[in-house]
Design an enzyme around this catalytic site. Structure first.
Site, PDB file in Angstrom:
ATOM      1  N   LYS A  26       3.039   4.524  -1.203  1.00 11.99           N
ATOM      2  CA  LYS A  26       3.010   5.492  -2.290  1.00 11.99           C
ATOM      3  C   LYS A  26       4.244   6.381  -2.159  1.00 11.99           C
ATOM      4  O   LYS A  26       4.176   7.449  -1.561  1.00 11.99           O
ATOM      5  CB  LYS A  26       1.752   6.367  -2.268  1.00 11.99           C
ATOM      6  CG  LYS A  26       0.443   5.627  -2.460  1.00 11.99           C
ATOM      7  CD  LYS A  26      -0.295   5.520  -1.159  1.00 11.99           C
ATOM      8  CE  LYS A  26      -1.636   4.832  -1.356  1.00 11.99           C
ATOM      9  NZ  LYS A  26      -2.315   4.605  -0.053  1.00 11.99           N
ATOM     10  N   HIS A  63       0.800  -1.219   0.000  1.00  9.06           N
ATOM     11  CA  HIS A  63       0.000   0.000   0.000  1.00  9.06           C
ATOM     12  C   HIS A  63       0.840   1.279   0.000  1.00  9.06           C
ATOM     13  O   HIS A  63       0.309   2.382   0.145  1.00  9.06           O
ATOM     14  CB  HIS A  63      -0.932  -0.012   1.218  1.00  9.06           C
ATOM     15  CG  HIS A  63      -2.169   0.803   1.051  1.00  9.06           C
ATOM     16  ND1 HIS A  63      -2.461   1.905   1.829  1.00  9.06           N
ATOM     17  CD2 HIS A  63      -3.203   0.686   0.175  1.00  9.06           C
ATOM     18  CE1 HIS A  63      -3.611   2.415   1.460  1.00  9.06           C
ATOM     19  NE2 HIS A  63      -4.087   1.703   0.455  1.00  9.06           N
ATOM     20  N   ASP A  71      16.934   9.390  -8.576  1.00 11.90           N
ATOM     21  CA  ASP A  71      18.401   9.441  -8.547  1.00 11.90           C
ATOM     22  C   ASP A  71      18.954   9.275  -7.135  1.00 11.90           C
ATOM     23  O   ASP A  71      20.045   9.774  -6.835  1.00 11.90           O
ATOM     24  CB  ASP A  71      18.908  10.750  -9.160  1.00 11.90           C
ATOM     25  CG  ASP A  71      18.652  10.810 -10.662  1.00 11.90           C
ATOM     26  OD1 ASP A  71      18.820   9.780 -11.322  1.00 11.90           O
ATOM     27  OD2 ASP A  71      18.263  11.881 -11.163  1.00 11.90           O
TER      28      ASP A  71
END
Length: 208
Positions: free
Chosen positions: A156, A154, A161
């Site tokens: 996000k 779940h 870089d």
């Protein structure tokens, strides 16, 4: 642990360009000393990380966002995600619950095409939803791994870089931009980036 130790060493004093070049040469010589059969992708990844620490990205990337918060509904979060993807030059690590917004997928595919090493972690069930772009990215040659459990992957967040982290409630969907009350936080804090990088690497191995 090696990354943290090397960063601490480099921050302990002002190493000259020549000294950093010498360390880079040592890193290449270390891998060249291996037999051909011993060389693996993990060795190449190690070399990449060493070089990135020795020679940080240009100031444009370093100063990209500092620490800022963004909110939806509206285009602000979407624009921020696309901008950071567009600025990525070496690596792009994405760990998100679902990806259905074609505008974000377009930016990811463009990064892959220009040679950025893209890795995507996502939820196995959501990858099969109508509108999911995960299979599209796989077919394009992007490395994708999914969890294989009843519980959801779940997260996000994304790393650009290994210098900037983006995280928050914002799902990478059109509804998040158009209707939902969501947030994103972007930061180049080294300790925060390191923590998220370690979590990404842990999950990448877990879902192998």
């Amino acid at each position: 642990k090696e990354r943290k130790a090397l960063r601490a060493l480099l921050e302990s004093r002002d190493y000259s360009a020549a000294e950093r070049a010498s360390l880079r040469a040592w890193a290449f010589e270390t891998l060249e000393a291996l037999d051909e059969g011993e060389l693996s992708a993990s060795h190449v990844s190690w070399l990449r990380d060493v070089v990135k620490l020795l020679f940080p990205l240009p100031s444009e990337q370093e100063q990209a966002e500092q620490s800022r918060a963004y909110f939806s509904p509206g285009e602000e979060c979407l624009r921020t995600i696309r901008t950071l993807i567009g600025r990525a030059r070496q690596t792009l690590d994405i760990c998100v619950f679902t990806i259905t917004d074609d505008r974000i997928t377009e930016a990811i595919l463009a990064a892959h095409t220009r040679g950025v090493e893209v890795r995507v972690l996502t939820d196995d069930e959501k990858s099969m939803d109508r509108g999911s772009d995960v299979l599209t990215m796989q077919r394009a040659g992007i490395s994708v791994r999914m969890d294989a459990a009843e519980d959801h992957m779940h997260h996000k967040f994304a790393l650009f870089d290994d210098a900037i982290v983006l995280t928050g409630s914002y799902n990478w969907t059109r509804s998040a931009a158009l209707r939902n009350q969501e947030n994103l936080i972007v930061s180049d804090d080294a300790d925060l980036v390191e923590s998220f990088s370690e979590e990404f690497d842990r999950l990448w191995e877990l879902f192998a």
